[in-house]
Design a protein around this motif. Structure first.
Motif, PDB file in Angstrom:
ATOM      1  N   SER A   1      17.013   7.156  29.349  1.00 29.05           N
ATOM      2  CA  SER A   1      17.134   6.789  31.040  1.00 29.05           C
ATOM      3  C   SER A   1      16.386   7.732  31.780  1.00 29.05           C
ATOM      4  O   SER A   1      15.688   7.377  32.799  1.00 29.05           O
ATOM      5  CB  SER A   1      18.420   6.746  31.407  1.00 29.05           C
ATOM      6  OG  SER A   1      19.149   5.789  30.466  1.00 29.05           O
ATOM      7  N   ILE A   2      16.108   9.192  31.120  1.00 28.72           N
ATOM      8  CA  ILE A   2      15.570  10.024  32.039  1.00 28.72           C
ATOM      9  C   ILE A   2      14.234  10.745  31.695  1.00 28.72           C
ATOM     10  O   ILE A   2      14.163  11.152  30.287  1.00 28.72           O
ATOM     11  CB  ILE A   2      16.610  11.045  32.421  1.00 28.72           C
ATOM     12  CG1 ILE A   2      17.640  10.445  33.126  1.00 28.72           C
ATOM     13  CG2 ILE A   2      16.085  12.479  33.446  1.00 28.72           C
ATOM     14  CD1 ILE A   2      19.083  11.348  33.365  1.00 28.72           C
TER      15      ILE A   2
ATOM     16  N   TRP B   1      14.500   7.797  36.634  1.00 28.45           N
ATOM     17  CA  TRP B   1      15.270   7.269  35.750  1.00 28.45           C
ATOM     18  C   TRP B   1      15.037   5.675  35.753  1.00 28.45           C
ATOM     19  O   TRP B   1      14.600   5.149  36.555  1.00 28.45           O
ATOM     20  CB  TRP B   1      16.699   7.301  36.790  1.00 28.45           C
ATOM     21  CG  TRP B   1      17.796   6.661  36.211  1.00 28.45           C
ATOM     22  CD1 TRP B   1      18.550   6.753  35.190  1.00 28.45           C
ATOM     23  CD2 TRP B   1      18.074   5.127  36.495  1.00 28.45           C
ATOM     24  NE1 TRP B   1      19.562   5.913  34.922  1.00 28.45           N
ATOM     25  CE2 TRP B   1      19.449   4.820  35.717  1.00 28.45           C
ATOM     26  CE3 TRP B   1      17.576   4.277  37.424  1.00 28.45           C
ATOM     27  CZ2 TRP B   1      19.965   3.508  35.909  1.00 28.45           C
ATOM     28  CZ3 TRP B   1      17.984   3.000  37.411  1.00 28.45           C
ATOM     29  CH2 TRP B   1      19.169   2.726  36.657  1.00 28.45           C
ATOM     30  N   ARG B   2      15.598   5.183  34.578  1.00 29.63           N
ATOM     31  CA  ARG B   2      15.277   3.707  34.152  1.00 29.63           C
ATOM     32  C   ARG B   2      16.606   3.250  33.545  1.00 29.63           C
ATOM     33  O   ARG B   2      17.128   3.898  32.953  1.00 29.63           O
ATOM     34  CB  ARG B   2      14.078   3.598  33.329  1.00 29.63           C
ATOM     35  CG  ARG B   2      14.246   4.178  31.954  1.00 29.63           C
ATOM     36  CD  ARG B   2      12.937   3.864  31.190  1.00 29.63           C
ATOM     37  NE  ARG B   2      13.058   4.093  29.866  1.00 29.63           N
ATOM     38  CZ  ARG B   2      12.089   4.055  28.961  1.00 29.63           C
ATOM     39  NH1 ARG B   2      10.880   3.487  29.337  1.00 29.63           N
ATOM     40  NH2 ARG B   2      12.218   4.468  27.628  1.00 29.63           N
ATOM     41  N   GLY B   3      16.764   1.850  34.092  1.00 32.41           N
ATOM     42  CA  GLY B   3      18.101   1.353  33.639  1.00 32.41           C
ATOM     43  C   GLY B   3      17.797   0.687  32.129  1.00 32.41           C
ATOM     44  O   GLY B   3      16.561   0.723  31.471  1.00 32.41           O
ATOM     45  N   ASN B   4      18.566  -0.297  31.760  1.00 26.21           N
ATOM     46  CA  ASN B   4      18.500  -1.147  30.604  1.00 26.21           C
ATOM     47  C   ASN B   4      17.560  -2.230  30.784  1.00 26.21           C
ATOM     48  O   ASN B   4      17.372  -2.676  31.973  1.00 26.21           O
ATOM     49  CB  ASN B   4      19.825  -1.539  30.211  1.00 26.21           C
ATOM     50  CG  ASN B   4      20.757  -0.631  29.739  1.00 26.21           C
ATOM     51  OD1 ASN B   4      20.593   0.487  29.127  1.00 26.21           O
ATOM     52  ND2 ASN B   4      21.972  -0.876  29.978  1.00 26.21           N
TER      53      ASN B   4
ATOM     54  N   GLY C   1      12.490  -7.804  29.116  1.00 28.72           N
ATOM     55  CA  GLY C   1      11.983  -6.382  28.749  1.00 28.72           C
ATOM     56  C   GLY C   1      11.719  -5.610  29.925  1.00 28.72           C
ATOM     57  O   GLY C   1      11.254  -4.405  29.825  1.00 28.72           O
ATOM     58  N   ASP C   2      12.059  -6.025  31.203  1.00 30.58           N
ATOM     59  CA  ASP C   2      11.805  -5.153  32.246  1.00 30.58           C
ATOM     60  C   ASP C   2      13.047  -4.144  32.746  1.00 30.58           C
ATOM     61  O   ASP C   2      14.217  -4.723  32.423  1.00 30.58           O
ATOM     62  CB  ASP C   2      11.527  -6.133  33.494  1.00 30.58           C
ATOM     63  CG  ASP C   2      10.283  -6.742  33.482  1.00 30.58           C
ATOM     64  OD1 ASP C   2       9.262  -6.373  32.731  1.00 30.58           O
ATOM     65  OD2 ASP C   2      10.113  -7.951  33.796  1.00 30.58           O
TER      66      ASP C   2
ATOM     67  N   PHE D   1      11.056  -2.450  39.803  1.00 29.27           N
ATOM     68  CA  PHE D   1      11.519  -3.228  38.810  1.00 29.27           C
ATOM     69  C   PHE D   1      10.494  -3.607  38.001  1.00 29.27           C
ATOM     70  O   PHE D   1       9.463  -4.252  38.370  1.00 29.27           O
ATOM     71  CB  PHE D   1      12.402  -4.502  39.149  1.00 29.27           C
ATOM     72  CG  PHE D   1      13.213  -5.056  38.047  1.00 29.27           C
ATOM     73  CD1 PHE D   1      14.295  -4.533  37.503  1.00 29.27           C
ATOM     74  CD2 PHE D   1      12.683  -6.316  37.437  1.00 29.27           C
ATOM     75  CE1 PHE D   1      14.993  -5.216  36.605  1.00 29.27           C
ATOM     76  CE2 PHE D   1      13.476  -6.930  36.560  1.00 29.27           C
ATOM     77  CZ  PHE D   1      14.578  -6.408  36.016  1.00 29.27           C
ATOM     78  N   GLY D   2      10.598  -3.281  36.678  1.00 24.77           N
ATOM     79  CA  GLY D   2       9.418  -3.800  35.846  1.00 24.77           C
ATOM     80  C   GLY D   2       8.069  -2.629  36.283  1.00 24.77           C
ATOM     81  O   GLY D   2       8.352  -1.696  36.239  1.00 24.77           O
ATOM     82  N   SER D   3       6.955  -3.569  36.539  1.00 23.78           N
ATOM     83  CA  SER D   3       5.874  -2.767  36.854  1.00 23.78           C
ATOM     84  C   SER D   3       5.616  -2.662  38.352  1.00 23.78           C
ATOM     85  O   SER D   3       4.692  -1.904  38.797  1.00 23.78           O
ATOM     86  CB  SER D   3       4.446  -3.420  36.309  1.00 23.78           C
ATOM     87  OG  SER D   3       4.474  -4.754  36.707  1.00 23.78           O
ATOM     88  N   MET D   4       6.372  -3.307  39.039  1.00 21.74           N
ATOM     89  CA  MET D   4       6.152  -3.261  40.517  1.00 21.74           C
ATOM     90  C   MET D   4       7.257  -2.277  41.160  1.00 21.74           C
ATOM     91  O   MET D   4       8.382  -2.504  40.863  1.00 21.74           O
ATOM     92  CB  MET D   4       6.387  -4.743  41.312  1.00 21.74           C
ATOM     93  CG  MET D   4       5.276  -5.515  40.532  1.00 21.74           C
ATOM     94  SD  MET D   4       3.688  -5.164  41.304  1.00 21.74           S
ATOM     95  CE  MET D   4       3.741  -5.582  42.978  1.00 21.74           C
ATOM     96  N   GLY D   5       7.086  -1.992  42.423  1.00 22.95           N
ATOM     97  CA  GLY D   5       7.977  -1.130  43.248  1.00 22.95           C
ATOM     98  C   GLY D   5       7.430  -0.966  44.562  1.00 22.95           C
ATOM     99  O   GLY D   5       6.499  -1.241  45.052  1.00 22.95           O
ATOM    100  N   ILE D   6       8.466  -0.167  45.216  1.00 24.64           N
ATOM    101  CA  ILE D   6       7.927   0.366  46.822  1.00 24.64           C
ATOM    102  C   ILE D   6       7.906   1.930  46.703  1.00 24.64           C
ATOM    103  O   ILE D   6       8.700   2.500  45.844  1.00 24.64           O
ATOM    104  CB  ILE D   6       8.787  -0.297  47.872  1.00 24.64           C
ATOM    105  CG1 ILE D   6      10.275   0.048  47.324  1.00 24.64           C
ATOM    106  CG2 ILE D   6       8.656  -1.983  47.788  1.00 24.64           C
ATOM    107  CD1 ILE D   6      11.372  -0.381  48.480  1.00 24.64           C
TER     108      ILE D   6
END
Length: 262
Positions: free
Chosen positions: A113-114, A169-172, A177-178, A227-232
């Motif tokens: 996750s980290i 940090w990333r979740g499951n 697959g995102d 989320f995935g490859s996109m964000g703000i």
């Protein structure tokens, strides 16, 4: 001075390129928006080996990349306000934007996750000035001349080599697959150049380069959520935009927008 900064930027990227020869990229399952260069050498193991077994942590990763592509809006803050004071009205703008991306990274993944990493890239800030002014080259403090020409375009640009330090940090993964992701960190930057671009019927296109008393070193904080490859993203630069210019003290830059390849 500007030549020294350019040499610093080139040297940094050269070191990053050398680093990637010793450390492979982080993921074999990469976002389609991120282009990375891998070698056969790794420290630790990849996310999944050929038999589908999970990797062991912690592990080091690094190399060249083309990711965290930011595109958004900028706002100048004058002593905490989005309204420019009387002495800075000449910097009023019709529109302001921010663009940047990373080209190298090096870090450590602690677990699934980290991870923490430092990266290097480039960043541009564009001010589409409202008034018909020409900034004085080599003037200290910052100065300008009013022009009788009605410019179709009057764009003031700053270019920085950026070096952010990121905690992510990333979740499951979902069934596609995102993953959800949150990143925060500190950023620094070295000024490469300042540019004023003008366009008018009288003189056509004109371009002038100078440091224009822009801060030679900038620093601040940022956050990304995606989320995935996109964000703000949102960034706040704590340093003054200009140096050796008392009238422009407490002028800071705040930017926000979309991130691709997060």
């Amino acid at each position: 001075m500007k030549n020294n900064l350019l040499y610093t930027a080139v040297a940094f990227l050269a070191i990053s390129f050398s680093t990637q020869q010793a450390f492979a990229q982080e993921d074999t399952k990469r976002d389609s928006s991120s282009t990375k260069i891998d070698t056969d050498l790794t420290i630790g193991r990849k996310d999944y080996d050929d038999r589908g077994r999970e990797i062991k942590y912690p592990r080091v990763f690094g190399g060249l990349t083309f990711t965290r592509i930011d595109w958004g809006f900028s706002r100048i803050m004058d002593d905490g306000s989005f309204n420019l004071g009387e002495d800075n009205q000449f910097l009023e703008y019709k529109k302001a934007s921010n663009f940047g991306f990373d080209v190298a990274q090096f870090g450590i993944r602690f677990n699934e996750s980290i991870k923490m990493y430092v990266s290097a890239g480039f960043e541009w800030n564009y001010l589409r000035l409202k008034h018909n002014i020409i900034l004085d080259q080599d003037a200290t403090p910052l100065a300008y001349d009013e022009s009788d020409i009605a410019y179709k375009k009057n764009i003031f640009t700053s270019t920085y080599l950026r070096t952010p330090l990121t905690f992510e940090w990333r979740g499951n993964r979902n069934r596609h697959g995102d993953r959800p992701k949150i990143a925060v960190g500190a950023m620094t930057g070295i000024l490469l150049k300042g540019t004023q671009r003008l366009k008018s019927e009288e003189h056509g296109k004109q371009k002038f380069k100078d440091n224009y008393n822009l801060a030679s070193f900038q620093y601040g904080a940022f956050a990304r959520v995606g989320f995935g490859s996109m964000g703000i993203f949102a960034k706040y630069y704590m340093n003054d935009m200009f140096e050796k210019s008392p009238t422009q003290e407490k002028l800071n830059n705040f930017t926000f927008g979309m991130t691709l390849g997060f």
